[in-house]
Design a protein around this motif. Structure first.
Motif, PDB file in Angstrom:
ATOM      1  N   LEU A 157       0.856  -1.193   0.000  1.00  0.00           N
ATOM      2  CA  LEU A 157       0.000   0.000   0.000  1.00  0.00           C
ATOM      3  C   LEU A 157       0.887   1.235   0.000  1.00  0.00           C
ATOM      4  CD1 LEU A 157      -3.123   0.620   2.141  1.00  0.00           C
ATOM      5  CD2 LEU A 157      -1.201   2.173   2.406  1.00  0.00           C
ATOM      6  N   MET A 158       0.486   2.235  -0.774  1.00  0.00           N
ATOM      7  CA  MET A 158       1.262   3.479  -0.813  1.00  0.00           C
ATOM      8  C   MET A 158       0.344   4.633  -0.423  1.00  0.00           C
ATOM      9  SD  MET A 158       3.721   4.456  -3.970  1.00  0.00           S
ATOM     10  CE  MET A 158       3.796   6.191  -4.333  1.00  0.00           C
ATOM     11  N   GLY A 159       0.759   5.407   0.557  1.00  0.00           N
ATOM     12  CA  GLY A 159      -0.053   6.538   1.022  1.00  0.00           C
ATOM     13  C   GLY A 159       0.831   7.726   1.362  1.00  0.00           C
ATOM     14  N   MET A 160       0.206   8.819   1.726  1.00  0.00           N
ATOM     15  CA  MET A 160       0.945  10.060   1.984  1.00  0.00           C
ATOM     16  C   MET A 160       1.663   9.990   3.335  1.00  0.00           C
ATOM     17  SD  MET A 160      -0.769  13.775   1.703  1.00  0.00           S
ATOM     18  CE  MET A 160       0.176  15.253   1.487  1.00  0.00           C
ATOM     19  N   SER A 161       2.881  10.506   3.386  1.00  0.00           N
ATOM     20  CA  SER A 161       3.655  10.399   4.624  1.00  0.00           C
ATOM     21  C   SER A 161       3.002  11.222   5.735  1.00  0.00           C
ATOM     22  CB  SER A 161       5.093  10.859   4.404  1.00  0.00           C
ATOM     23  OG  SER A 161       5.123  12.252   4.239  1.00  0.00           O
ATOM     24  N   LEU A 162       3.265  10.792   6.966  1.00  0.00           N
ATOM     25  CA  LEU A 162       2.623  11.458   8.096  1.00  0.00           C
ATOM     26  C   LEU A 162       3.036  12.914   8.205  1.00  0.00           C
ATOM     27  CD1 LEU A 162       2.728   8.864  11.004  1.00  0.00           C
ATOM     28  CD2 LEU A 162       0.744   9.676   9.724  1.00  0.00           C
ATOM     29  N   ASP A 163       4.325  13.193   8.000  1.00  0.00           N
ATOM     30  CA  ASP A 163       4.729  14.590   8.212  1.00  0.00           C
ATOM     31  C   ASP A 163       4.341  15.493   7.041  1.00  0.00           C
ATOM     32  OD1 ASP A 163       6.740  14.068   6.431  1.00  0.00           O
ATOM     33  OD2 ASP A 163       8.384  14.748   7.720  1.00  0.00           O
ATOM     34  N   ALA A 164       3.905  14.882   5.923  1.00  0.00           N
ATOM     35  CA  ALA A 164       3.356  15.716   4.845  1.00  0.00           C
ATOM     36  C   ALA A 164       1.856  15.921   5.036  1.00  0.00           C
ATOM     37  CB  ALA A 164       3.633  15.076   3.491  1.00  0.00           C
ATOM     38  N   GLY A 165       1.281  15.211   6.041  1.00  0.00           N
ATOM     39  CA  GLY A 165      -0.143  15.427   6.326  1.00  0.00           C
ATOM     40  C   GLY A 165      -1.004  14.190   6.188  1.00  0.00           C
ATOM     41  N   GLY A 166      -0.386  13.023   5.882  1.00  0.00           N
ATOM     42  CA  GLY A 166      -1.161  11.774   5.749  1.00  0.00           C
ATOM     43  C   GLY A 166      -1.715  11.308   7.086  1.00  0.00           C
ATOM     44  N   HIS A 167      -2.440  10.189   7.052  1.00  0.00           N
ATOM     45  CA  HIS A 167      -3.058   9.676   8.281  1.00  0.00           C
ATOM     46  C   HIS A 167      -2.486   8.308   8.636  1.00  0.00           C
ATOM     47  CE1 HIS A 167      -6.381   8.132  10.906  1.00  0.00           C
ATOM     48  NE2 HIS A 167      -6.274   9.369  11.357  1.00  0.00           N
ATOM     49  N   LEU A 168      -2.454   8.013   9.937  1.00  0.00           N
ATOM     50  CA  LEU A 168      -1.896   6.741  10.431  1.00  0.00           C
ATOM     51  C   LEU A 168      -2.472   5.521   9.712  1.00  0.00           C
ATOM     52  CD1 LEU A 168      -1.833   6.845  14.344  1.00  0.00           C
ATOM     53  CD2 LEU A 168       0.102   6.744  12.779  1.00  0.00           C
ATOM     54  N   THR A 169      -3.739   5.603   9.330  1.00  0.00           N
ATOM     55  CA  THR A 169      -4.395   4.439   8.701  1.00  0.00           C
ATOM     56  C   THR A 169      -3.958   4.229   7.259  1.00  0.00           C
ATOM     57  OG1 THR A 169      -6.219   5.900   8.148  1.00  0.00           O
ATOM     58  CG2 THR A 169      -6.504   4.512  10.083  1.00  0.00           C
ATOM     59  N   HIS A 170      -3.037   5.075   6.766  1.00  0.00           N
ATOM     60  CA  HIS A 170      -2.585   4.903   5.381  1.00  0.00           C
ATOM     61  C   HIS A 170      -1.291   4.081   5.353  1.00  0.00           C
ATOM     62  CE1 HIS A 170      -5.038   8.797   4.366  1.00  0.00           C
ATOM     63  NE2 HIS A 170      -5.749   7.827   4.881  1.00  0.00           N
ATOM     64  N   GLY A 171      -1.249   3.086   6.238  1.00  0.00           N
ATOM     65  CA  GLY A 171      -0.156   2.120   6.196  1.00  0.00           C
ATOM     66  C   GLY A 171       0.967   2.364   7.197  1.00  0.00           C
ATOM     67  N   PHE A 172       0.695   3.113   8.257  1.00  0.00           N
ATOM     68  CA  PHE A 172       1.773   3.398   9.216  1.00  0.00           C
ATOM     69  C   PHE A 172       1.741   2.409  10.375  1.00  0.00           C
ATOM     70  CE2 PHE A 172       1.244   7.063   6.620  1.00  0.00           C
ATOM     71  CZ  PHE A 172       2.553   7.296   6.244  1.00  0.00           C
ATOM     72  N   ARG A 173       2.926   2.096  10.850  1.00  0.00           N
ATOM     73  CA  ARG A 173       3.067   0.960  11.771  1.00  0.00           C
ATOM     74  C   ARG A 173       2.270   1.069  13.073  1.00  0.00           C
ATOM     75  NH1 ARG A 173       9.418  -0.489  10.589  1.00  0.00           N
ATOM     76  NH2 ARG A 173       9.095  -0.630   8.346  1.00  0.00           N
ATOM     77  N   PRO A 174       2.105   2.266  13.645  1.00  0.00           N
ATOM     78  CA  PRO A 174       1.296   2.312  14.882  1.00  0.00           C
ATOM     79  C   PRO A 174      -0.172   1.926  14.643  1.00  0.00           C
ATOM     80  CG  PRO A 174       2.598   4.318  14.624  1.00  0.00           C
ATOM     81  CD  PRO A 174       2.709   3.565  13.328  1.00  0.00           C
ATOM     82  N   ASN A 175      -0.593   1.896  13.382  1.00  0.00           N
ATOM     83  CA  ASN A 175      -1.964   1.489  13.048  1.00  0.00           C
ATOM     84  C   ASN A 175      -1.928   0.095  12.425  1.00  0.00           C
ATOM     85  OD1 ASN A 175      -4.167   1.574  10.513  1.00  0.00           O
ATOM     86  ND2 ASN A 175      -4.944   2.286  12.467  1.00  0.00           N
TER      87      ASN A 175
END
Ligand code: PLP
Length: 478
Positions: A157-175
């Protein structure tokens, strides 16, 4: 609601009934209204639902179990929940021009997870079942199931990075999405801080995700969904949009053409309580292709549907179909622009140098404070915001260098562009009057600060003046 006196009396009666059972809950509920009325709310993800929406949530529709979906329930006697769910879905389809709508998700995170599992079911599970000539995962042998189970966990899955404004549910490990998928994030251009579609395309060609996600929590600009669709098509990815933040701007026809996700995305997830101004909850829109898989959301991912909240979603969606709501959505963006211009003219740096949605992201480094200090000083001065990372944030995700502002809530109270300029003046005044304290090692603290009494008092007076001008639920007394 036409007769506010009658509504006020009804709520007073209900609160007295609650008081007799648990007075602390009645008191907290009363106090929350007092606090909401008295705060200058610039939290970009919050809003004020209408009294009809709020009232719809407080009924016995909550008492019915209705696992499954309309016409395919695991419980008897669901005819009224069926009506509620069908009406809400009908409003959602017609408002957004979507082929299919699913109104059960209890929140945005639940909507995203449900949607991801529906895509995995459609793209991975269904072909595997066909390959083995069986109808259900229960019919797979243990060894075939093990292979499929591993395959679920091996998707990208590819999503917007957190520090650019993406959300945790877009594939980030804490989610859990970051544990389900191999993830790669796309960021923004280091110079302009804007999405760079050529760079995203290059990353996508290299990573070849099953799912490409667009959407954000803290990006103050619009997205060109037609371009994102082209990228997804080129690599054969499913294109999903998380419009949790800006659903109200899509509903209100501010985002049209290439900026409207509905004609471009395969699946669109959203919350219903942010700019859309409905009850706390989530929703999924999609093309027919994914309808049957999303319909299995409960009990695949979701617990039993909340009949009372789906009913309130129907009411909020009906409200969002009015010209009044479209005017509101345009005013949200006008107000954000006025706030951004007001801040810039007073020397505040903004991520991307402005906004064209409902979000303004301040970069407060020029005031020698962290986002955390700015957030706390603004709160002391009567302004409720939240700290947020900025791209390549030097202070990390806890202290941060940014403060996120949003205009949906104040616009619901009737704030105008000139009011937003007054708010910008208050914010800039507080930032200028805030200094970090010095730690025992002689360094500037990242958490502690001093705000001058004059600046604090001036801001508090201004907040009171503006809030009095634009009361919340005017005429409603409890
Ligand atoms: N998606 C985005 C883009 C969000 O900004 C948020 C919440 O802030 C969510 C999903 C999650 O919504 P919820 O808090 O309703 O689960």
């Amino acid at each position: 609601m036409s007769d506010l006196n009658a509504v006020s009396t009804a709520y007073q009666t209900l609160l007295s009934a609650i008081e007799q059972v648990e007075p602390r809950i009645a008191a907290a509920t009363r106090q929350e209204l007092t606090d909401q009325r008295a705060s200058l709310k610039l939290i970009a993800s919050e809003n004020y639902a209408s009294l009809p929406v709020l009232a719809t949530m407080g009924t016995w529709m909550s008492d019915k179990y209705a696992e499954g979906t309309v016409g395919r329930r695991f419980y008897a006697g669901c005819q009224n929940v069926d009506t509620v769910e069908a009406v809400a879905a009908e409003h959602a389809r017609e408002l957004f021009g979507a082929e299919y709508a699913y109104v059960q998700p209890h929140s945005g995170i639940d909507a995203n997870l449900t949607a991801y599992w529906a895509v995995l079911a459609h793209e991975i599970e269904t072909p595997a079942l066909a390959e083995h000539g069986v109808r259900s995962v229960n019919d797979l042998s243990e060894s075939d199931w093990e292979v499929l189970r591993k395959k679920f966990g091996d998707q990208r899955l590819m999503g917007m990075s957190l520090d650019a404004g993406g959300h945790l549910t877009h594939g980030f490990r804490p989610n859990v999405s970051g544990k389900m998928f191999h993830q790669r994030a796309y960021g923004t251009d280091p110079e302009t801080q804007l999405l760079d579609y050529d760079a995203i395309a290059e990353q996508a060609r290299d990573f070849k995700p099953l799912i490409l996600v667009a959407g954000y929590s803290a990006y103050p600009r619009r997205i060109n969904f037609a371009k994102m669709r082209e990228i997804a098509d080129e690599i054969g990815a499913v294109f999903m949009v998380d419009m949790a933040h800006f659903a109200g701007l899509v509903a209100g026809k501010v985002f049209t053409g290439d900026e409207d996700p509905i004609p471009h995305a395969d699946v669109i997830m959203t919350t219903t309580h942010k700019s859309l101004r409905g009850p706390r909850g989530g929703m999924i829109l999609a093309t027919e292709k994914y309808a049957a898989d999303i319909d299995r959301g409960c009990p695949l991912v979701l617990g039993g549907p909340l009949g009372h909240v789906m009913a309130a979603k129907a009411v909020a969606l009906a409200e969002a179909r009015t010209q009044e709501f479209r005017d509101y959505a345009h005013a949200v963006v006008d107000n954000a622009r006025a706030l951004a211009e007001g801040l810039k003219s007073r020397g505040v740096r903004l991520v991307t140098d402005g906004t064209d949605n409902h979000i303004v992201l301040m970069d407060v480094r020029d005031f020698n404070v962290t986002g955390r200090q700015a957030e706390a000083a603004l709160l002391d001065a009567g302004i409720v915001t939240n700290r947020n990372s900025v791209p390549n944030d030097p202070n990390g995700a806890w202290y941060t260098t940014g403060v996120r502002l949003g205009t949906p809530a104040l616009t619901s109270r009737g704030f105008s562009t000139s009011d937003m300029d007054a708010v910008a003046d208050m914010i800039a005044g507080v930032l200028k009057a805030t200094k970090p304290t010095t730690t025992s090692k002689g360094e500037p603290s990242k958490a502690k600060y001093e705000l001058t009494d004059d600046a604090r008092q001036h801001s508090l007076n201004e907040a009171e003046r503006l809030l009095d001008l634009h009361p919340l639920y005017p005429g409603f007394e409890i």
